[in-house]
Motif scaffolding. Structure first.
Motif, PDB file in Angstrom:
ATOM      1  N   ALA A  19      24.214  27.874  42.913  1.00 52.39           N
ATOM      2  CA  ALA A  19      24.237  29.456  42.566  1.00 52.39           C
ATOM      3  C   ALA A  19      23.597  30.117  43.522  1.00 52.39           C
ATOM      4  O   ALA A  19      22.991  29.826  44.478  1.00 52.39           O
ATOM      5  CB  ALA A  19      23.411  29.511  41.248  1.00 52.39           C
ATOM      6  N   SER A  20      24.319  31.432  43.521  1.00 51.16           N
ATOM      7  CA  SER A  20      23.986  32.295  44.675  1.00 51.16           C
ATOM      8  C   SER A  20      22.671  33.086  44.415  1.00 51.16           C
ATOM      9  O   SER A  20      22.384  33.823  45.483  1.00 51.16           O
ATOM     10  CB  SER A  20      25.214  33.174  45.022  1.00 51.16           C
ATOM     11  N   GLY A  21      22.369  33.070  43.139  1.00 47.38           N
ATOM     12  CA  GLY A  21      21.000  33.764  42.853  1.00 47.38           C
ATOM     13  C   GLY A  21      20.335  33.078  41.782  1.00 47.38           C
ATOM     14  O   GLY A  21      20.813  31.895  41.200  1.00 47.38           O
ATOM     15  N   ARG A  22      19.195  33.699  41.342  1.00 47.87           N
ATOM     16  CA  ARG A  22      18.214  32.822  40.546  1.00 47.87           C
ATOM     17  C   ARG A  22      18.878  32.762  39.125  1.00 47.87           C
ATOM     18  O   ARG A  22      19.343  34.106  38.687  1.00 47.87           O
ATOM     19  CB  ARG A  22      16.927  33.434  40.554  1.00 47.87           C
ATOM     20  N   THR A  23      18.538  31.896  38.105  1.00 46.70           N
ATOM     21  CA  THR A  23      19.035  31.914  36.992  1.00 46.70           C
ATOM     22  C   THR A  23      18.007  31.262  36.076  1.00 46.70           C
ATOM     23  O   THR A  23      17.174  30.630  36.441  1.00 46.70           O
ATOM     24  CB  THR A  23      20.388  30.991  36.533  1.00 46.70           C
ATOM     25  N   TYR A  24      18.291  31.565  34.695  1.00 49.95           N
ATOM     26  CA  TYR A  24      17.243  31.016  33.792  1.00 49.95           C
ATOM     27  C   TYR A  24      17.664  29.557  33.369  1.00 49.95           C
ATOM     28  O   TYR A  24      16.667  28.782  33.461  1.00 49.95           O
ATOM     29  CB  TYR A  24      17.151  31.815  32.438  1.00 49.95           C
ATOM     30  N   ARG A  25      18.921  29.294  32.936  1.00 45.83           N
ATOM     31  CA  ARG A  25      19.387  28.041  32.885  1.00 45.83           C
ATOM     32  C   ARG A  25      20.496  27.826  33.520  1.00 45.83           C
ATOM     33  O   ARG A  25      21.562  28.790  33.729  1.00 45.83           O
ATOM     34  CB  ARG A  25      19.288  27.857  31.306  1.00 45.83           C
ATOM     35  N   MET A  26      20.920  26.397  33.819  1.00 44.82           N
ATOM     36  CA  MET A  26      22.379  26.149  34.212  1.00 44.82           C
ATOM     37  C   MET A  26      22.717  24.836  33.689  1.00 44.82           C
ATOM     38  O   MET A  26      22.134  24.105  33.015  1.00 44.82           O
ATOM     39  CB  MET A  26      22.250  25.802  35.859  1.00 44.82           C
ATOM     40  N   GLY A  27      23.993  24.816  33.052  1.00 45.27           N
ATOM     41  CA  GLY A  27      24.344  23.785  32.442  1.00 45.27           C
ATOM     42  C   GLY A  27      25.948  23.400  33.078  1.00 45.27           C
ATOM     43  O   GLY A  27      26.584  24.103  33.956  1.00 45.27           O
ATOM     44  N   ARG A  69      22.206  20.788  29.914  1.00 45.97           N
ATOM     45  CA  ARG A  69      22.159  21.942  30.784  1.00 45.97           C
ATOM     46  C   ARG A  69      20.340  21.806  31.116  1.00 45.97           C
ATOM     47  O   ARG A  69      19.870  20.680  30.419  1.00 45.97           O
ATOM     48  CB  ARG A  69      21.910  23.200  29.714  1.00 45.97           C
ATOM     49  N   ILE A  70      19.638  22.443  31.909  1.00 44.88           N
ATOM     50  CA  ILE A  70      18.743  22.525  32.422  1.00 44.88           C
ATOM     51  C   ILE A  70      18.014  23.896  32.454  1.00 44.88           C
ATOM     52  O   ILE A  70      18.710  24.831  32.859  1.00 44.88           O
ATOM     53  CB  ILE A  70      18.642  21.698  33.677  1.00 44.88           C
ATOM     54  N   SER A  71      16.972  23.908  31.805  1.00 43.26           N
ATOM     55  CA  SER A  71      16.232  25.335  31.774  1.00 43.26           C
ATOM     56  C   SER A  71      15.027  25.356  32.765  1.00 43.26           C
ATOM     57  O   SER A  71      14.411  24.397  32.451  1.00 43.26           O
ATOM     58  CB  SER A  71      15.848  25.620  30.457  1.00 43.26           C
ATOM     59  N   TRP A  72      15.211  26.213  33.851  1.00 48.59           N
ATOM     60  CA  TRP A  72      14.365  25.937  34.817  1.00 48.59           C
ATOM     61  C   TRP A  72      12.889  26.100  34.329  1.00 48.59           C
ATOM     62  O   TRP A  72      11.920  25.466  34.743  1.00 48.59           O
ATOM     63  CB  TRP A  72      14.673  26.933  36.021  1.00 48.59           C
ATOM     64  N   SER A  73      12.371  27.257  33.763  1.00 46.87           N
ATOM     65  CA  SER A  73      11.192  27.812  33.511  1.00 46.87           C
ATOM     66  C   SER A  73      10.343  26.914  32.766  1.00 46.87           C
ATOM     67  O   SER A  73       9.128  26.816  33.047  1.00 46.87           O
ATOM     68  CB  SER A  73      11.020  28.892  32.883  1.00 46.87           C
ATOM     69  N   ILE A  74      11.152  26.096  31.588  1.00 50.91           N
ATOM     70  CA  ILE A  74      10.500  25.358  31.102  1.00 50.91           C
ATOM     71  C   ILE A  74      10.757  23.985  31.084  1.00 50.91           C
ATOM     72  O   ILE A  74      10.284  22.807  30.505  1.00 50.91           O
ATOM     73  CB  ILE A  74      10.536  25.540  29.366  1.00 50.91           C
ATOM     74  N   ALA A  75      11.575  23.715  32.262  1.00 48.12           N
ATOM     75  CA  ALA A  75      11.724  22.201  32.798  1.00 48.12           C
ATOM     76  C   ALA A  75      12.342  21.314  31.863  1.00 48.12           C
ATOM     77  O   ALA A  75      11.943  20.307  31.799  1.00 48.12           O
ATOM     78  CB  ALA A  75      10.556  21.636  33.615  1.00 48.12           C
ATOM     79  N   SER A  76      13.246  21.860  30.892  1.00 50.53           N
ATOM     80  CA  SER A  76      13.727  20.876  29.853  1.00 50.53           C
ATOM     81  C   SER A  76      15.319  20.700  29.869  1.00 50.53           C
ATOM     82  O   SER A  76      15.955  21.472  30.732  1.00 50.53           O
ATOM     83  CB  SER A  76      13.570  21.702  28.452  1.00 50.53           C
ATOM     84  N   ALA A  91      15.333  24.346  41.462  1.00 49.08           N
ATOM     85  CA  ALA A  91      15.090  25.524  41.191  1.00 49.08           C
ATOM     86  C   ALA A  91      15.281  26.402  42.312  1.00 49.08           C
ATOM     87  O   ALA A  91      15.450  27.528  42.453  1.00 49.08           O
ATOM     88  CB  ALA A  91      13.952  25.716  40.339  1.00 49.08           C
ATOM     89  N   ALA A  92      14.324  26.114  43.413  1.00 51.71           N
ATOM     90  CA  ALA A  92      14.122  26.964  44.653  1.00 51.71           C
ATOM     91  C   ALA A  92      15.547  27.098  45.329  1.00 51.71           C
ATOM     92  O   ALA A  92      15.730  28.314  46.044  1.00 51.71           O
ATOM     93  CB  ALA A  92      13.311  26.255  45.370  1.00 51.71           C
ATOM     94  N   LYS A  93      16.457  26.137  45.186  1.00 51.53           N
ATOM     95  CA  LYS A  93      17.461  26.342  45.893  1.00 51.53           C
ATOM     96  C   LYS A  93      18.834  26.604  44.748  1.00 51.53           C
ATOM     97  O   LYS A  93      20.080  26.764  45.318  1.00 51.53           O
ATOM     98  CB  LYS A  93      18.061  24.828  46.276  1.00 51.53           C
ATOM     99  N   ASN A  94      18.210  26.945  43.742  1.00 49.86           N
ATOM    100  CA  ASN A  94      19.246  27.202  42.626  1.00 49.86           C
ATOM    101  C   ASN A  94      20.609  26.624  42.620  1.00 49.86           C
ATOM    102  O   ASN A  94      21.821  26.817  42.297  1.00 49.86           O
ATOM    103  CB  ASN A  94      20.019  28.724  42.859  1.00 49.86           C
TER     104      ASN A  94
END
Length: 120
Positions: free
Chosen positions: A23-31, A46-53, A70-73
């Motif tokens: 991803a070119s920018g930060r996101t909350y979740r990716m799937g 899917r993965i949710s970055w902030s809660i690592a789920s 997450a650091a590399k999106n």
């Protein structure tokens, strides 16, 4: 946010493939979603970055693993024990903290799709 997916290809049943999506920018979740010929798009994982789920569709649970940096999106989908039923165009998606994470409506950004073909 722009998404760039890669890693699709042709594999024999029982084999493995690894998909990547940057991803070119930060996101909350990716799937990951997939769409087989003649079928509707369906949720895969899917993965949710902030809660690592992580969360998986029943059809891939135990065979697919979603992970990322997450650091590399960047998100990955490791697919093992593939079957012909996994043949589809796989799409990565990204979104914010809203909606049902297994629903396509919860995602605002979509990649171009990468084709996975599993031969029997």
């Amino acid at each position: 946010v722009q998404l760039q997916a890669s890693g699709g290809g042709l594999v024999q049943a029982g084999g493995s493939l690894r998909l990547s999506c940057a991803a070119s920018g930060r996101t909350y979740r990716m799937g990951w979603f997939r769409q087989a010929p003649g079928k509707e798009r369906e949720f895969v994982a899917r993965i949710s970055w902030s809660i690592a789920s992580t969360y998986y569709a029943d059809s891939v649970k135990g065979r697919f693993t979603i992970s990322g940096d997450a650091a590399k999106n960047t998100v990955y989908l490791q697919m093992n024990i593939l079957t012909p039923e996994d043949t589809a165009v796989y799409y990565c998606a990204a979104g914010g903290p809203r909606g049902i994470s297994a629903s396509a409506n919860a995602y605002d950004f979509w990649g171009q799709g990468t084709l996975v073909t599993v031969s029997s």
